[in-house]
Design a protein around this motif. Structure first.
Motif, PDB file in Angstrom:
ATOM      1  N   GLU A  53       0.827  -1.209   0.000  1.00  0.00           N
ATOM      2  CA  GLU A  53       0.000   0.000   0.000  1.00  0.00           C
ATOM      3  C   GLU A  53       0.858   1.255   0.000  1.00  0.00           C
ATOM      4  OE1 GLU A  53      -3.538   2.102   2.662  1.00  0.00           O
ATOM      5  OE2 GLU A  53      -2.857   0.060   3.125  1.00  0.00           O
ATOM      6  N   LYS A  54       1.911   1.262   0.855  1.00  0.00           N
ATOM      7  CA  LYS A  54       2.793   2.435   0.908  1.00  0.00           C
ATOM      8  C   LYS A  54       3.558   2.601  -0.395  1.00  0.00           C
ATOM      9  CE  LYS A  54       3.496   2.550   5.909  1.00  0.00           C
ATOM     10  NZ  LYS A  54       4.483   2.508   7.004  1.00  0.00           N
ATOM     11  N   ARG A  55       3.960   1.448  -1.004  1.00  0.00           N
ATOM     12  CA  ARG A  55       4.692   1.551  -2.267  1.00  0.00           C
ATOM     13  C   ARG A  55       3.792   2.114  -3.365  1.00  0.00           C
ATOM     14  NH1 ARG A  55       8.216  -3.051  -5.518  1.00  0.00           N
ATOM     15  NH2 ARG A  55       8.520  -1.793  -7.398  1.00  0.00           N
ATOM     16  N   ALA A  56       2.520   1.708  -3.360  1.00  0.00           N
ATOM     17  CA  ALA A  56       1.579   2.224  -4.372  1.00  0.00           C
ATOM     18  C   ALA A  56       1.411   3.730  -4.220  1.00  0.00           C
ATOM     19  CB  ALA A  56       0.236   1.514  -4.232  1.00  0.00           C
ATOM     20  N   ASN A  57       1.296   4.208  -2.967  1.00  0.00           N
ATOM     21  CA  ASN A  57       1.175   5.650  -2.738  1.00  0.00           C
ATOM     22  C   ASN A  57       2.431   6.391  -3.186  1.00  0.00           C
ATOM     23  OD1 ASN A  57      -1.399   5.405  -1.631  1.00  0.00           O
ATOM     24  ND2 ASN A  57      -0.611   5.147   0.456  1.00  0.00           N
ATOM     25  N   TYR A  58       3.579   5.780  -2.927  1.00  0.00           N
ATOM     26  CA  TYR A  58       4.849   6.421  -3.314  1.00  0.00           C
ATOM     27  C   TYR A  58       4.951   6.507  -4.829  1.00  0.00           C
ATOM     28  CZ  TYR A  58       9.841   7.390  -3.557  1.00  0.00           C
ATOM     29  OH  TYR A  58      11.060   7.963  -3.827  1.00  0.00           O
ATOM     30  N   ASP A  59       4.580   5.408  -5.521  1.00  0.00           N
ATOM     31  CA  ASP A  59       4.632   5.417  -6.982  1.00  0.00           C
ATOM     32  C   ASP A  59       3.644   6.414  -7.564  1.00  0.00           C
ATOM     33  OD1 ASP A  59       6.583   3.502  -6.939  1.00  0.00           O
ATOM     34  OD2 ASP A  59       5.203   1.808  -7.238  1.00  0.00           O
ATOM     35  N   ARG A  60       2.487   6.559  -6.888  1.00  0.00           N
ATOM     36  CA  ARG A  60       1.441   7.431  -7.406  1.00  0.00           C
ATOM     37  C   ARG A  60       1.802   8.905  -7.242  1.00  0.00           C
ATOM     38  NH1 ARG A  60      -2.337   5.814  -4.382  1.00  0.00           N
ATOM     39  NH2 ARG A  60      -2.960   4.078  -5.721  1.00  0.00           N
ATOM     40  N   PHE A  61       2.345   9.261  -6.048  1.00  0.00           N
ATOM     41  CA  PHE A  61       2.596  10.675  -5.769  1.00  0.00           C
ATOM     42  C   PHE A  61       4.049  11.091  -5.963  1.00  0.00           C
ATOM     43  CE2 PHE A  61      -1.072   9.487  -3.070  1.00  0.00           C
ATOM     44  CZ  PHE A  61      -2.030  10.279  -3.692  1.00  0.00           C
ATOM     45  N   GLY A  62       4.965  10.103  -6.068  1.00  0.00           N
ATOM     46  CA  GLY A  62       6.363  10.448  -6.291  1.00  0.00           C
ATOM     47  C   GLY A  62       7.001  11.185  -5.147  1.00  0.00           C
ATOM     48  N   ALA A  64       8.157  10.964  -0.721  1.00  0.00           N
ATOM     49  CA  ALA A  64       8.372  10.095   0.434  1.00  0.00           C
ATOM     50  C   ALA A  64       7.505  10.476   1.607  1.00  0.00           C
ATOM     51  CB  ALA A  64       9.835  10.137   0.847  1.00  0.00           C
ATOM     52  N   GLU A  65       6.664  11.466   1.439  1.00  0.00           N
ATOM     53  CA  GLU A  65       5.804  11.897   2.542  1.00  0.00           C
ATOM     54  C   GLU A  65       4.845  10.784   2.934  1.00  0.00           C
ATOM     55  OE1 GLU A  65       5.660  16.607   1.279  1.00  0.00           O
ATOM     56  OE2 GLU A  65       3.797  15.455   1.463  1.00  0.00           O
ATOM     57  N   GLY A  66       4.656  10.649   4.188  1.00  0.00           N
ATOM     58  CA  GLY A  66       3.761   9.622   4.682  1.00  0.00           C
ATOM     59  C   GLY A  66       4.439   8.290   4.902  1.00  0.00           C
ATOM     60  N   ILE A  67       5.738   8.235   4.640  1.00  0.00           N
ATOM     61  CA  ILE A  67       6.456   6.979   4.851  1.00  0.00           C
ATOM     62  C   ILE A  67       6.448   6.593   6.316  1.00  0.00           C
ATOM     63  CG2 ILE A  67       8.759   5.937   4.826  1.00  0.00           C
ATOM     64  CD1 ILE A  67       9.296   7.320   2.251  1.00  0.00           C
ATOM     65  N   GLY A  68       6.606   7.553   7.197  1.00  0.00           N
ATOM     66  CA  GLY A  68       6.597   7.253   8.628  1.00  0.00           C
ATOM     67  C   GLY A  68       7.313   8.334   9.387  1.00  0.00           C
ATOM     68  N   ALA A  69       7.216   8.308  10.674  1.00  0.00           N
ATOM     69  CA  ALA A  69       7.811   9.352  11.513  1.00  0.00           C
ATOM     70  C   ALA A  69       9.182   8.981  12.020  1.00  0.00           C
ATOM     71  CB  ALA A  69       6.877   9.625  12.683  1.00  0.00           C
ATOM     72  N   GLY A  70       9.877   8.149  11.302  1.00  0.00           N
ATOM     73  CA  GLY A  70      11.224   7.781  11.737  1.00  0.00           C
ATOM     74  C   GLY A  70      11.298   6.328  12.128  1.00  0.00           C
ATOM     75  N   PHE A  71      12.459   5.934  12.598  1.00  0.00           N
ATOM     76  CA  PHE A  71      12.720   4.531  12.925  1.00  0.00           C
ATOM     77  C   PHE A  71      11.813   4.019  14.010  1.00  0.00           C
ATOM     78  CE2 PHE A  71      15.160   0.756  12.988  1.00  0.00           C
ATOM     79  CZ  PHE A  71      15.270   0.371  14.298  1.00  0.00           C
ATOM     80  N   GLY A  72      11.544   4.868  15.005  1.00  0.00           N
ATOM     81  CA  GLY A  72      10.724   4.426  16.122  1.00  0.00           C
ATOM     82  C   GLY A  72       9.315   4.086  15.709  1.00  0.00           C
ATOM     83  N   ALA A  73       8.822   4.690  14.610  1.00  0.00           N
ATOM     84  CA  ALA A  73       7.452   4.461  14.195  1.00  0.00           C
ATOM     85  C   ALA A  73       7.245   3.071  13.620  1.00  0.00           C
ATOM     86  CB  ALA A  73       7.038   5.516  13.174  1.00  0.00           C
ATOM     87  N   PHE A  74       8.271   2.433  13.118  1.00  0.00           N
ATOM     88  CA  PHE A  74       8.082   1.136  12.487  1.00  0.00           C
ATOM     89  C   PHE A  74       9.008   0.067  13.049  1.00  0.00           C
ATOM     90  CE2 PHE A  74      11.116   3.504   9.950  1.00  0.00           C
ATOM     91  CZ  PHE A  74      12.160   2.632   9.853  1.00  0.00           C
ATOM     92  N   ARG A  75       9.600   0.331  14.186  1.00  0.00           N
ATOM     93  CA  ARG A  75      10.581  -0.596  14.739  1.00  0.00           C
ATOM     94  C   ARG A  75       9.995  -1.976  14.944  1.00  0.00           C
ATOM     95  NH1 ARG A  75      13.160   1.568  20.003  1.00  0.00           N
ATOM     96  NH2 ARG A  75      11.070   1.128  20.769  1.00  0.00           N
ATOM     97  N   GLY A  76       8.718  -2.066  15.232  1.00  0.00           N
ATOM     98  CA  GLY A  76       8.107  -3.362  15.461  1.00  0.00           C
ATOM     99  C   GLY A  76       7.430  -3.913  14.234  1.00  0.00           C
ATOM    100  N   GLY A  77       7.569  -3.259  13.067  1.00  0.00           N
ATOM    101  CA  GLY A  77       6.910  -3.701  11.855  1.00  0.00           C
ATOM    102  C   GLY A  77       7.337  -5.107  11.462  1.00  0.00           C
TER     103      GLY A  77
END
Length: 361
Positions: A53-62, A64-77
């Protein structure tokens, strides 16, 4: 950021992330803020592109906004955790789970054993004494006093690992107090002092097959040191050294020896007795045998290791000149010398004459 094309496959993205993550990992670049920031950016890029889903948004809008708020935001991904464990699991410990010490095979032992040539030729059985660590009998290898087993380690709460902050992410490492076992001994066994093992000397029977030689190695499985954490014991390797024999010389499967013969036997011929490794053999000496002549005794050598074929015993005879003569012996030899004349020396002189004549030409 990852250096891949916009239509890169999931496998290509993961491969690029592995390569860059290993390059910029903080443990490989200590106190390097630039590498640390680069590592964070790589992680953010991978977290975005590994999520459909994030890759589709990135490809669509070109962007990196919305990727995340840094390492802490996805550390448990989940996606990041899987690849993180895949790359760095062996580097500094499992990222999320707890890893117990693995069963490890015990150390191998070496024993150098001297044997005689006869023992090497025919095989033998030896009894050797090997010092090694064995389970303590009173505590049955637990290290605790009988009836008082180990308790859960208070440092790691029985997990065997402790978790702490390493830079900007959490790291799990082996507990230094219980060494990863998750248990500690509060009442150590008085015999082994909590070690669970004691040094003992064990008598072991070693069967040596016929045909071995210096450097031959015999393996005795399971006769080495005890394994660790329930692992199998190591092996015992017997390294053989064959002592030099006062009479025989060995060359592979063949044996060599020298036998003196009297001049009359060499001149007239005779039958002589020759010692072998398994008894006495007889050799017929033809009349006129020169000193240095060799005779072969078939099958009187060394048996092939692991086979049935045998080498030969090679006997070299040499004419023994007596150092002391009785008056009668001297009289007979002097008479022989007169009868024989200068026959030997004449032949030798003729050879020298031909040799020098060829050289002059």
């Amino acid at each position: 950021m990852l250096g891949v094309s916009r239509n890169a496959s999931e496998a290509e993205i993961k491969k690029a992330f592995r390569r860059l993550a290993l390059k910029y990992h903080p443990d490989r670049n200590p106190e390097n803020k630039e590498s640390e920031e680069k590592f964070k950016e790589i992680n953010e890029a991978y977290t975005c592109l590994s999520d459909p889903e994030k890759r589709a948004n990135y490809d669509r809008f070109g962007t990196a906004e919305g990727i995340g708020a840094g390492f802490g935001a996805f550390r448990g991904g989940t996606a990041f955790t899987d690849v993180f464990e895949d790359i760095f699991g062996d580097f500094f410990g499992t990222f999320t789970g707890q890893r117990r010490p693995r069963p490890t095979k015990g150390n191998d032992l070496r024993y150098d054993l001297d044997i005689t040539l006869e023992e090497a030729a025919f095989g033998t059985e030896e009894f050797i004494e090997v010092p090694r660590w064995e389970n303590c009998t009173p505590c049955n290898g637990t290290g605790s006093m009988p009836g008082k087993g180990p308790v859960s380690c208070p440092n790691c709460k029985g997990t065997g690992h402790v978790r702490f902050q390493e830079g900007f992410f959490s790291v799990s490492r082996t507990c230094g107090r219980c060494h990863g076992t998750g248990q500690i001994i509060t009442d150590p066994c008085t015999t082994c002092r909590g070690n669970g093992k004691v040094k003992k000397v064990r008598t072991i029977s070693v069967k040596i097959p016929p045909g071995v030689d210096t450097g031959s190695r015999l393996k005795m499985s399971g006769e080495g040191e005890l394994g660790v954490y329930g692992g199998p014991p190591g092996d015992l390797y017997i390294i053989l050294h064959v002592d030099e024999h006062p009479f025989f010389k060995r060359d592979g499967m063949d044996l060599f020896c020298e036998i003196p013969i009297a001049f009359p036997h060499a001149a007239l011929g005779a039958e002589i007795e020759v010692p072998t490794l398994d008894g006495i053999a007889k050799i017929k000496i033809p009349a006129g045998t020169p000193s240095g002549k060799t005779f072969h005794l078939k099958g009187k050598g060394i048996q092939k290791l692991g086979g049935h074929a045998k080498g030969d015993q090679i006997v070299r005879v040499y004419v023994e000149v007596p150092k002391r003569l009785t008056p009668r012996q001297r009289e007979i030899l002097e008479e022989f010398a007169k009868i024989n004349g200068d026959e030997v020396s004449k032949g030798f002189k003729e050879k020298l004459k031909d040799l020098f004549s060829s050289a002059e030409k």
